[in-house]
Enzyme design. Structure first.
Site, PDB file in Angstrom:
ATOM      1  N   SER A  73       0.855  -1.186   0.000  1.00  0.00           N
ATOM      2  CA  SER A  73       0.000   0.000   0.000  1.00  0.00           C
ATOM      3  C   SER A  73       0.891   1.235   0.000  1.00  0.00           C
ATOM      4  O   SER A  73       2.028   1.195   0.498  1.00  0.00           O
ATOM      5  CB  SER A  73      -0.875   0.008   1.254  1.00  0.00           C
ATOM      6  OG  SER A  73      -1.501   1.261   1.408  1.00  0.00           O
ATOM      7  N   TYR A  91      -1.607  -0.329  10.395  1.00  0.00           N
ATOM      8  CA  TYR A  91      -1.714  -0.696   8.979  1.00  0.00           C
ATOM      9  C   TYR A  91      -0.487  -0.205   8.206  1.00  0.00           C
ATOM     10  O   TYR A  91       0.114  -0.961   7.433  1.00  0.00           O
ATOM     11  CB  TYR A  91      -3.006  -0.113   8.391  1.00  0.00           C
ATOM     12  CG  TYR A  91      -3.213  -0.465   6.941  1.00  0.00           C
ATOM     13  CD1 TYR A  91      -3.507  -1.774   6.571  1.00  0.00           C
ATOM     14  CD2 TYR A  91      -3.091   0.497   5.945  1.00  0.00           C
ATOM     15  CE1 TYR A  91      -3.689  -2.109   5.228  1.00  0.00           C
ATOM     16  CE2 TYR A  91      -3.276   0.170   4.608  1.00  0.00           C
ATOM     17  CZ  TYR A  91      -3.571  -1.130   4.255  1.00  0.00           C
ATOM     18  OH  TYR A  91      -3.751  -1.468   2.932  1.00  0.00           O
TER      19      TYR A  91
HETATM   20  N1  LIG Z   1      -8.879  -0.889  -0.712  1.00  0.00           N
HETATM   21  C1  LIG Z   1      -7.870  -0.063  -0.599  1.00  0.00           C
HETATM   22  O1  LIG Z   1      -8.029   1.196  -0.576  1.00  0.00           O
HETATM   23  C2  LIG Z   1      -6.457  -0.577  -0.532  1.00  0.00           C
HETATM   24  C3  LIG Z   1      -5.408   0.324  -0.727  1.00  0.00           C
HETATM   25  C4  LIG Z   1      -4.108  -0.138  -0.683  1.00  0.00           C
HETATM   26  C5  LIG Z   1      -3.851  -1.471  -0.452  1.00  0.00           C
HETATM   27  N2  LIG Z   1      -4.877  -2.340  -0.267  1.00  0.00           N
HETATM   28  C6  LIG Z   1      -4.546  -3.747  -0.003  1.00  0.00           C
HETATM   29  O2  LIG Z   1      -5.120  -4.535  -1.010  1.00  0.00           O
HETATM   30  C7  LIG Z   1      -5.351  -5.847  -0.509  1.00  0.00           C
HETATM   31  C8  LIG Z   1      -6.754  -6.271  -0.862  1.00  0.00           C
HETATM   32  O3  LIG Z   1      -7.658  -5.403  -0.203  1.00  0.00           O
HETATM   33  P1  LIG Z   1      -9.089  -5.055  -0.802  1.00  0.00           P
HETATM   34  O4  LIG Z   1      -9.165  -3.600  -0.943  1.00  0.00           O
HETATM   35  O5  LIG Z   1      -9.359  -5.910  -1.974  1.00  0.00           O
HETATM   36  O6  LIG Z   1      -9.984  -5.432   0.469  1.00  0.00           O
HETATM   37  P2  LIG Z   1     -11.183  -6.474   0.653  1.00  0.00           P
HETATM   38  O7  LIG Z   1     -12.156  -6.326  -0.448  1.00  0.00           O
HETATM   39  O8  LIG Z   1     -11.635  -6.277   2.053  1.00  0.00           O
HETATM   40  O9  LIG Z   1     -10.470  -7.899   0.505  1.00  0.00           O
HETATM   41  C9  LIG Z   1      -9.618  -8.388   1.497  1.00  0.00           C
HETATM   42  C10 LIG Z   1      -9.337  -9.841   1.214  1.00  0.00           C
HETATM   43  O10 LIG Z   1      -8.442 -10.335   2.215  1.00  0.00           O
HETATM   44  C11 LIG Z   1      -8.972 -11.553   2.711  1.00  0.00           C
HETATM   45  N3  LIG Z   1      -8.637 -11.763   4.117  1.00  0.00           N
HETATM   46  C12 LIG Z   1      -8.700 -10.861   5.122  1.00  0.00           C
HETATM   47  N4  LIG Z   1      -8.383 -11.456   6.285  1.00  0.00           N
HETATM   48  C13 LIG Z   1      -8.142 -12.752   5.994  1.00  0.00           C
HETATM   49  C14 LIG Z   1      -7.780 -13.880   6.779  1.00  0.00           C
HETATM   50  N5  LIG Z   1      -7.602 -13.793   8.109  1.00  0.00           N
HETATM   51  N6  LIG Z   1      -7.615 -15.066   6.159  1.00  0.00           N
HETATM   52  C15 LIG Z   1      -7.799 -15.172   4.827  1.00  0.00           C
HETATM   53  N7  LIG Z   1      -8.134 -14.150   4.032  1.00  0.00           N
HETATM   54  C16 LIG Z   1      -8.304 -12.957   4.616  1.00  0.00           C
HETATM   55  C17 LIG Z   1     -10.471 -11.411   2.588  1.00  0.00           C
HETATM   56  O11 LIG Z   1     -11.020 -12.707   2.583  1.00  0.00           O
HETATM   57  P3  LIG Z   1     -12.448 -13.033   3.293  1.00  0.00           P
HETATM   58  O12 LIG Z   1     -13.374 -11.904   2.933  1.00  0.00           O
HETATM   59  O13 LIG Z   1     -12.832 -14.312   2.637  1.00  0.00           O
HETATM   60  O14 LIG Z   1     -12.178 -13.106   4.722  1.00  0.00           O
HETATM   61  C18 LIG Z   1     -10.576 -10.704   1.248  1.00  0.00           C
HETATM   62  O15 LIG Z   1     -10.538 -11.623   0.203  1.00  0.00           O
HETATM   63  C19 LIG Z   1      -5.072  -5.783   0.986  1.00  0.00           C
HETATM   64  O16 LIG Z   1      -3.796  -6.312   1.242  1.00  0.00           O
HETATM   65  C20 LIG Z   1      -5.101  -4.303   1.290  1.00  0.00           C
HETATM   66  O17 LIG Z   1      -4.300  -3.969   2.402  1.00  0.00           O
HETATM   67  C21 LIG Z   1      -6.182  -1.927  -0.307  1.00  0.00           C
END
Ligand SMILES: NC(=O)c1ccc[n+]([C@@H]2O[C@H](COP(=O)([O-])OP(=O)(O)OC[C@H]3O[C@@H](n4cnc5c(N)ncnc54)[C@H](OP(=O)(O)O)[C@@H]3O)[C@@H](O)[C@H]2O)c1
Length: 276
Positions: free
Chosen positions: A162, A175
């Protein structure tokens, strides 16, 4: 089923900023197989769908079995529901991958959780879980699949970090620290595997329009920049991975913040104070 095609290396809209470290891997693209964590939602889901579209056989990993089923219904492939915060889960995932995919050509570590609010009152259990999912799980998974990649002399690792890992974000102490750990991990790992056929790509997204903010319990409130669609982030990070780039910022201009931070931390802090 779609025909296999190379991903677009040139992006629509603003150009991604990528480091030009090259020749990291001769592994073919698209990969034959991929293990994708976080595949049940958001960016990981979009990446899994993109890969499946290129006929990559994907193992979808997440906790939510129903959501994984839904992705598998479109993407095909296999799914494995597990809590990546659990000790030993990486071995379970790696053995499932070996059983279902054979060799893992691409590992995408996308699973992650956010947290916002004052650090001094952060729930310690939540803090442990965040570090387990955001830091330990990608490291352990890489540890589990890397030996076979090195034996074969080819493979790709794509880590989802991130922007918050490059420049600490106010109100997101844990985070930011967890994502900063991935920056160090990716950099050091890249040195270690250099010349051995394995590429390491780190994606640093800004705000992305996914359930991430709702799930962390604090909505995205900035008026600017607008959260990007997860499909766009998936396209850019996969394109960077296909090229074997060391890192990709999405959107590209966000790398400016890190550059200013690197060149002059005091100026960065002053600007951050003004612009938040
Ligand atoms: N959204 C943003 O603004 C943003 C910005 C920068 C970086 N990111 C990064 O991008 C990545 C994906 O995030 P996203 O935005 O796509 O969020 P999201 O839609 O909330 O997806 C998060 C994913 O992580 C999985 N996960 C969370 N805890 C878990 C656990 N204990 N065991 C297994 N799986 C787990 C969830 O699986 P389940 O739902 O099945 O639990 C889900 O598939 C993350 O690493 C996040 O830090 C996001």
């Amino acid at each position: 089923m779609s025909t296999r095609s190379r991903p677009a290396v040139h992006d629509r809209g603003s150009r991604p900023v990528v480091s030009r470290a090259r020749a990291a891997t001769s592994a073919p693209w698209p990969p034959r197989t991929a293990l994708v964590t976080g595949a049940s939602s958001g960016i990981g889901r979009a990446a899994a769908l993109r890969l499946a579209d290129q006929d990559t056989q994907v193992l979808l990993v997440g906790r939510d079995g129903a959501a994984l089923d839904e992705v598998a219904a479109v993407a095909g492939g296999h799914r494995f529901a597990t809590d990546l915060a659990a000790v030993g889960s990486e071995n379970a995932v790696a053995s499932r991958a070996a059983e279902l995919l054979g060799d893992v050509d691409l590992l995408v570590c996308c699973a992650g959780v956010g947290a916002a609010g004052p650090f001094d009152v952060m729930n310690p259990t939540r803090l442990r879980n965040l570090v387990a999912v955001n830091v330990l799980s990608p490291m352990m998974l890489v540890r589990a699949v890397l030996p076979a990649m090195l034996d074969r002399g080819r493979g790709r690792i794509l880590l989802v970090g991130s922007v918050a890992g490059a420049v600490g974000v106010r109100g997101e102490v844990a985070y930011s620290a967890s994502k900063a750990a991935l920056v160090g991990f990716a950099d050091a790992l890249r040195y270690e595997v250099a010349g051995r056929g394995v590429s390491v790509t780190l994606c640093l997204p800004g705000a992305v329009d996914t359930p991430f903010f709702r799930r962390r319990g604090a909505p995205y409130v900035r008026r600017w920049p607008k959260p990007l669609p997860p499909g766009l982030v998936a396209d850019r990070m996969l394109a960077a991975c296909a090229r074997g780039d060391a890192e990709v910022w999405v959107p590209g201009w966000m790398s400016l913040a890190a550059r200013v931070h690197g060149l002059s931390p005091p100026i960065y802090r002053r600007l951050a104070g003004v612009f938040g």
